[in-house]
Write a protein that holds these residues in place. Structure first.
Motif, mmCIF file in Angstrom:
data_model
loop_
_atom_site.group_PDB
_atom_site.id
_atom_site.type_symbol
_atom_site.label_atom_id
_atom_site.label_comp_id
_atom_site.label_asym_id
_atom_site.label_seq_id
_atom_site.Cartn_x
_atom_site.Cartn_y
_atom_site.Cartn_z
ATOM 1 N N GLY A 158 0.790 -1.223 0.000
ATOM 2 C CA GLY A 158 0.000 0.000 0.000
ATOM 3 C C GLY A 158 0.820 1.269 0.000
ATOM 4 N N GLU A 159 2.116 1.182 -0.363
ATOM 5 C CA GLU A 159 2.993 2.363 -0.299
ATOM 6 C C GLU A 159 3.819 2.574 -1.565
ATOM 7 O OE1 GLU A 159 3.882 1.836 4.508
ATOM 8 O OE2 GLU A 159 5.533 1.952 3.097
ATOM 9 N N GLU A 160 3.564 1.817 -2.625
ATOM 10 C CA GLU A 160 4.427 1.882 -3.792
ATOM 11 C C GLU A 160 4.502 3.279 -4.382
ATOM 12 O OE1 GLU A 160 5.845 1.557 -7.920
ATOM 13 O OE2 GLU A 160 3.916 2.341 -7.220
ATOM 14 N N GLU A 161 3.386 3.990 -4.378
ATOM 15 C CA GLU A 161 3.350 5.324 -4.980
ATOM 16 C C GLU A 161 3.989 6.383 -4.083
ATOM 17 O OE1 GLU A 161 2.788 5.497 -7.906
ATOM 18 O OE2 GLU A 161 1.138 4.220 -8.574
ATOM 19 N N THR A 162 4.454 5.999 -2.900
ATOM 20 C CA THR A 162 5.147 6.939 -2.009
ATOM 21 C C THR A 162 6.587 6.520 -1.761
ATOM 22 O OG1 THR A 162 4.396 5.789 -0.011
ATOM 23 C CG2 THR A 162 3.004 7.554 -0.828
ATOM 24 N N GLY A 163 7.109 5.609 -2.583
ATOM 25 C CA GLY A 163 8.498 5.210 -2.440
ATOM 26 C C GLY A 163 8.731 3.997 -1.574
ATOM 27 N N SER A 164 7.680 3.335 -1.112
ATOM 28 C CA SER A 164 7.786 2.069 -0.364
ATOM 29 C C SER A 164 8.670 2.149 0.873
ATOM 30 C CB SER A 164 8.298 0.951 -1.289
ATOM 31 O OG SER A 164 7.487 0.798 -2.418
ATOM 32 N N PRO A 165 8.449 3.120 1.768
ATOM 33 C CA PRO A 165 9.334 3.241 2.932
ATOM 34 C C PRO A 165 9.304 2.048 3.875
ATOM 35 C CG PRO A 165 7.422 4.682 3.147
ATOM 36 C CD PRO A 165 7.422 4.173 1.740
ATOM 37 N N SER A 166 8.202 1.306 3.927
ATOM 38 C CA SER A 166 8.097 0.175 4.857
ATOM 39 C C SER A 166 8.476 -1.153 4.228
ATOM 40 C CB SER A 166 6.667 0.071 5.411
ATOM 41 O OG SER A 166 6.254 1.256 6.024
ATOM 42 N N LEU A 167 8.720 -1.164 2.927
ATOM 43 C CA LEU A 167 8.840 -2.426 2.214
ATOM 44 C C LEU A 167 10.068 -3.239 2.625
ATOM 45 C CD1 LEU A 167 7.648 -4.312 0.119
ATOM 46 C CD2 LEU A 167 8.894 -3.049 -1.647
ATOM 47 N N VAL A 168 11.246 -2.630 2.609
ATOM 48 C CA VAL A 168 12.457 -3.389 2.916
ATOM 49 C C VAL A 168 12.433 -3.939 4.345
ATOM 50 C CG1 VAL A 168 14.958 -3.250 3.214
ATOM 51 C CG2 VAL A 168 13.891 -2.285 1.167
ATOM 52 N N PHE A 359 36.632 31.282 -10.860
ATOM 53 C CA PHE A 359 36.397 32.620 -10.306
ATOM 54 C C PHE A 359 35.967 32.596 -8.836
ATOM 55 C CE2 PHE A 359 34.975 33.064 -14.889
ATOM 56 C CZ PHE A 359 36.198 33.560 -15.330
ATOM 57 N N GLY A 360 36.492 31.640 -8.076
ATOM 58 C CA GLY A 360 36.193 31.611 -6.648
ATOM 59 C C GLY A 360 34.835 31.039 -6.291
ATOM 60 N N THR A 361 34.135 30.462 -7.269
ATOM 61 C CA THR A 361 32.848 29.853 -6.939
ATOM 62 C C THR A 361 33.070 28.590 -6.109
ATOM 63 O OG1 THR A 361 32.894 28.643 -9.042
ATOM 64 C CG2 THR A 361 31.662 30.719 -8.969
ATOM 65 N N THR A 362 32.085 28.262 -5.297
ATOM 66 C CA THR A 362 32.117 27.039 -4.489
ATOM 67 C C THR A 362 30.816 26.272 -4.715
ATOM 68 O OG1 THR A 362 31.190 28.189 -2.569
ATOM 69 C CG2 THR A 362 33.598 28.046 -2.716
ATOM 70 N N VAL A 363 30.816 24.996 -4.333
ATOM 71 C CA VAL A 363 29.649 24.152 -4.549
ATOM 72 C C VAL A 363 29.314 23.391 -3.280
ATOM 73 C CG1 VAL A 363 31.002 22.190 -5.405
ATOM 74 C CG2 VAL A 363 28.617 22.445 -6.108
ATOM 75 N N SER A 364 28.042 23.197 -3.026
ATOM 76 C CA SER A 364 27.592 22.296 -1.961
ATOM 77 C C SER A 364 26.632 21.291 -2.575
ATOM 78 C CB SER A 364 26.918 23.057 -0.824
ATOM 79 O OG SER A 364 25.668 23.589 -1.230
ATOM 80 N N TRP A 365 26.645 20.065 -2.019
ATOM 81 C CA TRP A 365 25.847 18.973 -2.563
ATOM 82 C C TRP A 365 24.767 18.547 -1.584
ATOM 83 C CZ3 TRP A 365 26.541 17.348 -7.524
ATOM 84 C CH2 TRP A 365 27.725 17.753 -8.162
ATOM 85 N N ASP A 366 23.665 18.106 -2.119
ATOM 86 C CA ASP A 366 22.580 17.572 -1.301
ATOM 87 C C ASP A 366 23.056 16.289 -0.623
ATOM 88 O OD1 ASP A 366 19.921 17.195 -0.324
ATOM 89 O OD2 ASP A 366 19.629 15.704 -1.900
ATOM 90 N N ASN A 367 22.722 16.125 0.642
ATOM 91 C CA ASN A 367 23.149 14.931 1.372
ATOM 92 C C ASN A 367 22.060 13.873 1.472
ATOM 93 O OD1 ASN A 367 25.838 15.693 1.979
ATOM 94 N ND2 ASN A 367 25.077 17.085 3.555
ATOM 95 N N ASP A 368 20.896 14.131 0.896
ATOM 96 C CA ASP A 368 19.815 13.151 0.890
ATOM 97 C C ASP A 368 20.028 12.224 -0.301
ATOM 98 O OD1 ASP A 368 17.527 11.757 1.382
ATOM 99 O OD2 ASP A 368 16.159 13.278 0.587
ATOM 100 N N LEU A 369 20.960 11.280 -0.132
ATOM 101 C CA LEU A 369 21.420 10.460 -1.242
ATOM 102 C C LEU A 369 20.379 9.398 -1.610
ATOM 103 C CD1 LEU A 369 25.119 9.911 -0.131
ATOM 104 C CD2 LEU A 369 24.147 11.774 -1.475
ATOM 105 N N GLU A 370 20.085 9.305 -2.902
ATOM 106 C CA GLU A 370 19.192 8.272 -3.404
ATOM 107 C C GLU A 370 19.823 7.631 -4.623
ATOM 108 O OE1 GLU A 370 14.916 8.932 -3.772
ATOM 109 O OE2 GLU A 370 15.178 10.868 -2.790
ATOM 110 N N GLY A 371 19.794 6.307 -4.648
ATOM 111 C CA GLY A 371 20.338 5.613 -5.807
ATOM 112 C C GLY A 371 20.071 4.126 -5.736
ATOM 113 N N ALA A 372 19.855 3.520 -6.892
ATOM 114 C CA ALA A 372 19.643 2.080 -6.970
ATOM 115 C C ALA A 372 20.213 1.593 -8.296
ATOM 116 C CB ALA A 372 18.155 1.741 -6.881
#
Length: 461
Positions: A158-168, A359-372
């Motif tokens: 009942g959670e597939e459309e929300t990313g299946s947080p309880s599935l694993v 030109f002195g620019t800096t970067v920050s990355w999102d830490n909410d990592l998702e990948g499969a």
């Protein structure tokens, strides 16, 4: 136990099967909106009761979010009898924007559209209609023979459309109960009208996001235009460097673990009935912008991508605001194939960006990592050819092994969590409008889907 009387029973019972489907479609099981929590639970109860009517021992399991439904039928003590697990999801997408629907999304009905009957309503194709094709095939077997042809475990989420947080966590906790010889998944479609399809590979996914910083504040473009670095200009330059002129991803090492498809599979794709011109026209496109020398199906199913999904910064309101913005933002997704490792690709992608800062620019990355990673099915298993022949017999057309451009995480999870191969067979059409207003499912897809699963059960038993 013979298949012919089962197929006859399916034909005779079609109207009743459609009526049962309507009962499930009326339940507003929108999983992402807490306002529908009781409706999601109601749908789980409906499925428990329906499985029980087939003699299936079914249970609704609570999770931190929405219930899982698990059912079992057959004698577990007889290891010589094949054991199949069937997975489907009973939750649906929100109906917004409601004003674009031609009817109430949760008052399903059958419409005759240009001589073809279609079932209208949210969840008809994704995934209630598809889920019920398997249940109705089991019902016909039970009606005719008094039993099912093999051991079956049912898993409805009942959670597939929300990313299946309880599935694993649920799969890990109930691994002994869920383990079977092979998993069957009915959440896919046919590559072309009337062409039965078995998905043999699915692309994986990587998500990332970065912010590029320049001056410490937004600057007046009259005072600082020229000497000041503009993050929007710099991020545009970096984004433009992601691909070369032939559509290939220009990130170093991006293709290291890509595996080319074999000639046999490529030949199946070339003759599967896919219409490239219609595919492009449906999206309002005139020509492919992807990798040169690869067909559209190859690009969609067996080649990796790097896509920019969002790019913004500076003033977004009406009129003009003459500023040089202090920062700019970019959202990225990559579709992965073969042995590509999401973590490895993330490192290479970030290095590509960071090596191009100026030109002195800096970067920050999102830490909410998702990948499969991608999922590649073991089509050497006998069950795949048995199912392919069963589908070919029903549709009077050679069934094909296809790829999928999207990702269905459950297929990979069956392998990584339960060490179980999965076979994906679905009957959705390209124009079913899943996730969109006016979703539909062809009555033919529903009817022949039931007959197809009946044949597959016979072939695998």
């Amino acid at each position: 136990m013979t298949i012919e009387p089962v197929l006859k029973q399916i034909d005779l019972d079609l109207d009743a099967a459609l009526e049962r489907l309507m009962g499930l479609l009326k339940i507003q099981s929108v999983s992402t909106d807490p306002a529908y929590k009781d409706e999601v639970s109601k749908a789980a109860d409906w499925l428990v009761d329906d499985l029980a009517s087939l003699g299936v021992t079914a249970t609704k399991h609570a999770t931190p979010m929405h219930p899982m439904v698990v059912g079992h039928v057959g004698d577990d003590s007889d290891a010589s009898v094949p054991h199949l697990l069937f997975y489907g999801h009973y939750d649906v997408q929100p109906v917004d924007p409601i004003e674009l629907w031609d009817h109430d999304p949760f008052k399903p009905f059958i419409e005759d559209r240009d001589g073809k009957k279609v079932i209208r309503g949210r969840g008809t194709s994704d995934d209630k209609g598809q889920l019920m094709t398997f249940i109705e095939a089991c019902r016909a077997w039970k009606t005719v023979h008094g039993t099912l042809p093999c051991r079956i475990t049912f898993l409805f989420e009942g959670e597939e459309e929300t990313g299946s947080p309880s599935l694993v966590p649920f799969m890990e906790k109930h691994a002994d109960e869920l383990k079977a010889d092979i998993a069957l998944i009915c959440d896919t479609g046919m590559v072309a009208p009337g062409v039965p399809s078995i998905a043999s590979q699915l692309r994986g996914m990587l998500k990332d996001e970065f912010t590029l910083y320049g001056p410490k504040m937004d600057l007046h473009s009259g005072h600082y235009g020229g000497p000041a670095v503009n993050p929007l200009k710099e991020i545009s330059r970096i984004v433009a460097s992601f691909h070369d002129d032939d559509g290939r991803v220009a990130v170093e090492g991006f293709y290291d673990d890509v595996i080319d498809i074999g000639d046999n599979l490529k030949s199946q794709w070339e003759t599967c009935g896919f219409d490239e011109a219609e595919y492009m026209e449906n999206a309002g496109l005139t020509e492919s912008a992807g990798e040169k020398d690869y067909s559209i199906l190859e690009q969609q199913w067996s080649r990796p991508t790097l896509e920019v999904n969002g790019l913004w910064g500076g003033y977004q309101g009406a009129g003009s605001k003459t500023v040089i913005p202090a920062e700019a933002h970019c959202k990225i997704t990559c579709r992965l194939v073969g042995d590509m490792d999401p973590d490895d690709i993330r490192v290479k992608l970030r290095k590509h960006v960071e090596d191009r800062l100026r030109f002195g620019t800096t970067v920050s990355w999102d830490n909410d990592l998702e990948g499969a990673p991608a999922s590649v099915m073991n089509t050497d298993r006998a069950e795949f050819e048995q199912a392919r022949q069963a589908l070919s017999d029903e549709w009077d057309r050679e069934a094909v092994f296809v790829g999928m451009g999207g990702s269905i995480p459950i297929a990979g999870l069956f392998k990584t969590v339960l060490d179980m191969d999965a076979m994906l067979i679905g009957f959705a059409a390209e124009d079913d409008r899943i996730h969109s207003p006016n979703e539909k499912y062809d009555v033919e897809s529903f009817h022949k889907g039931i007959r197809s699963w009946a044949r597959v059960l016979a072939a695998l038993s």
